[in-house]
Write an enzyme that holds these catalytic residues in place. Structure first.
Site, PDB file in Angstrom:
ATOM      1  CD  GLU A 180       5.995  50.899  21.370  1.00  0.00           C
ATOM      2  OE1 GLU A 180       4.779  51.073  21.507  1.00  0.00           O
ATOM      3  OE2 GLU A 180       6.556  49.816  21.653  1.00  0.00           O
TER       4      GLU A 180
ATOM      5  CD  GLU B 195      11.194  46.363  22.850  1.00  0.00           C
ATOM      6  OE1 GLU B 195      10.126  45.786  22.548  1.00  0.00           O
ATOM      7  OE2 GLU B 195      11.215  47.519  23.334  1.00  0.00           O
TER       8      GLU B 195
END
Ligand code: G3I
Length: 359
Positions: A165, A271
C-alpha cells in the site's frame, strides 16, 4: 438423494421403483439448499496456481482450523504476525516466536508461506515511526530489518510482499509514509533491493488494494512497475488484495487483470474476500445474497484461471470463516459474510463458486 413427489399414479410407480432402489423420498417439502460436501478440495482442483488463506496463531493449534487448511489449501499468509510491529516492536529486540510458529507449521505440513509484509505504514512500530536518528540511520534500520527477516526465512518463505500500500488512494501519487519522508521517493526500490540481496531466490511483490476499481491508483502502480522494469529493479509480482464485494464490476476486475498480465509480472490475488453486504441492506445472510456471492467468487476465479501460466502465482482468501474476517473485527461489520466457510466451519455456496471457477 431426496426426491420430491406429487401423488399421481405415474409418479407412484417411479416412487415405488425408487424405494426399491433405496432412495429416500420426501413429500411436499421445500427443497433443501445443501452445500454439497466438497468432492474435491480447492487445492486438488487448482492445477496451475496455489490457493491459500491468511491465518494466525493460535488458530494453528486448533484441529477445527488445521484439518480444513491442510485439506483445502497449499499456501498460508500470516494475517498480521509477520509484520514489523509484531517482529520488531522495540528497537533492537526481535520477537520471532509467532512468525516462527507459523513458518514451522507450514514447513511441517508442506505448505507454502507468502511473507506479509516487510514494509507497511500501518504496521510500523512506534520506535521507527518516531525515529530520532538521521535519515541515513533510518534507512539502515529498514535495511537491517528486511535483511534479518528475509534471511531468517530463506528457503522457507519463497515470496514476500516487500511494500504494501505504497500508493495513495487519491491523485495517483505515492502515499506520504514515514518511509517516503525519510528514505525518499525511491524508497520502494531500495526495499526491493534489500530483500533481493537477502534472498535472491525469493519472489518479491508490490501489494495494494482497490487496484481493480481505483483508476488513478491503478495507473500510478503500473507506471511505477514500468519504471522499475526498465531499471531492472528486482520485482517479480504484483498483489491485488481483492477486498471486493458481490457488486464489484467484472469488467473492472478484468481490465486491471489484463494490465497485470501485460506487465509480464506474476499476478497474485492476495487477500480475496467478497462482501455480501457492502451497502448494509441485509441483516441476515439471504439465499439471494449467498447466490450472488457464489457467482462473484466463481467469476473472480475464472478471470484469474484464464490468465497465462507465466503470470500465475495464486489466489489467497483473507481468512477461513466469516467471523474470522477483519471486516467484522476491525470494521464492526457484524452483518457481513465475506469468506468461503461459515462460522461453524461449513463450506458455503461461496466455496462452491470458487470450486466452479477452478473447473
Ligand atoms: O489477537 C490479538 C489479541 O490477542 C490482542 O488482545 C489484541 C490487542 O492487541 O490484538 C489482537 O491482534 C490483532 C489482530 O488483527 C487480530 O485481530 C492485532 O492487534 C491487529 O493489529 C490485527 O490487525 C490486522 C491488520 O491487518 C493490521 O495488521 C488484521 O487482522 C488483518 O486482517 C489486516 O490485514 C490487512 C493486510 O495486512 C493488508 N491489507 C489490508 C488488510 C485488512 O486491513
Amino acid at each position: 438423494m431426496n426426491v420430491l413427489f406429487s401423488k399421481a399414479p405415474f409418479h407412484f410407480l417411479i416412487y415405488f421403483f425408487l424405494i426399491l432402489m433405496g432412495c429416500s423420498v420426501k413429500d411436499d417439502i421445500t427443497p433443501d439448499i445443501i452445500t454439497p460436501l466438497p468432492t474435491k478440495s480447492l487445492k486438488s482442483a487448482s492445477t496451475s496456481f496455489s490457493v491459500g488463506l491468511s491465518t494466525s496463531t493460535p488458530k494453528l493449534d486448533l484441529l477445527s482450523y488445521t484439518q480444513i487448511i491442510e485439506r483445502e489449501f497449499e499456501s498460508i499468509t500470516a494475517e498480521y504476525q509477520m509484520k514489523m510491529n509484531v517482529i520488531l516492536p522495540v528497537k533492537g529486540t526481535y520477537n520471532w516466536s509467532k512468525a516462527d510458529q507459523i513458518v514451522n507449521y507450514a514447513v511441517s505440513k508442506g505448505l507454502k508461506v507468502h511473507g506479509h509484509a516487510l514494509v507497511w505504514h500501518e504496521s510500523t512500530p512506534d520506535w521507527l515511526l518516531n525515529y530520532q536518528g538521521t535519515d541515513v540511520q533510518f534507512e539502515q534500520e529498514v535495511k537491517d530489518y528486511i535483511t534479518a527477516v528475509v534471511s531468517r526465512y530463506k528457503g522457507k518463505v519463497a515470496s514476500w510482499d516487500v511494500v504494501n500500500e505504497g500508493v495513495s488512494d487519491s491523485a495517483g501519487s505515492l502515499r506520504n509514509t514515514v518511509f517516503k519522508q525519510r528514505m525518499g521517493d525511491d524508497y520502494m526500490v531500495k526495499c526491493f533491493q534489500f530483500a533481493h540481496d537477502a534472498d535472491p531466490d525469493s519472489k518479491l511483490f508490490y501489494n495494494d488494494y482497490n487496484l481493480e476499481t481505483n483508476q488513478a491508483k491503478q495507473n500510478k502502480v503500473f507506471e511505477l512497475i514500468e519504471d522499475w522494469k526498465l531499471r531492472k529493479v528486482p520485482i517479480h509480482g504484483i498483489g491485488f488484495q481483492m477486498h471486493i464485494s458481490y457488486l464489484t464490476p467484472k469488467d473492472q476486475i478484468q481490465t486491471a487483470t489484463n494490465k497485470a498480465v501485460a506487465s509480464g509480472l506474476l499476478l497474485f490475488y492476495s487477500e480475496l474476500d467478497i462482501r455480501a453486504n457492502p451497502n448494509k441492506d441485509i441483516s441476515t445472510f439471504t439465499l439471494e445474497r449467498s447466490e450472488a456471492q457464489r457467482l462473484k467468487f466463481k467469476e473472480v476465479v475464472q478471470i484469474y484461471n484464464a490468465i497465462p501460466i507465466s503470470n500465475k502465482f495464486g489466489i489467497t482468501v483473507w481468512g477461513l470463516k466469516d467471523d474470522d474476517s477483519w471486516l467484522l473485527k476491525h470494521h464492526n461489520n457484524f452483518n457481513e459474510w465475506p469468506l468461503l466457510f461459515d462460522a461453524n466451519f461449513n463450506a458455503k455456496q461461496a466455496y462452491t463458486g470458487f470450486l466452479e471457477g477452478l473447473n
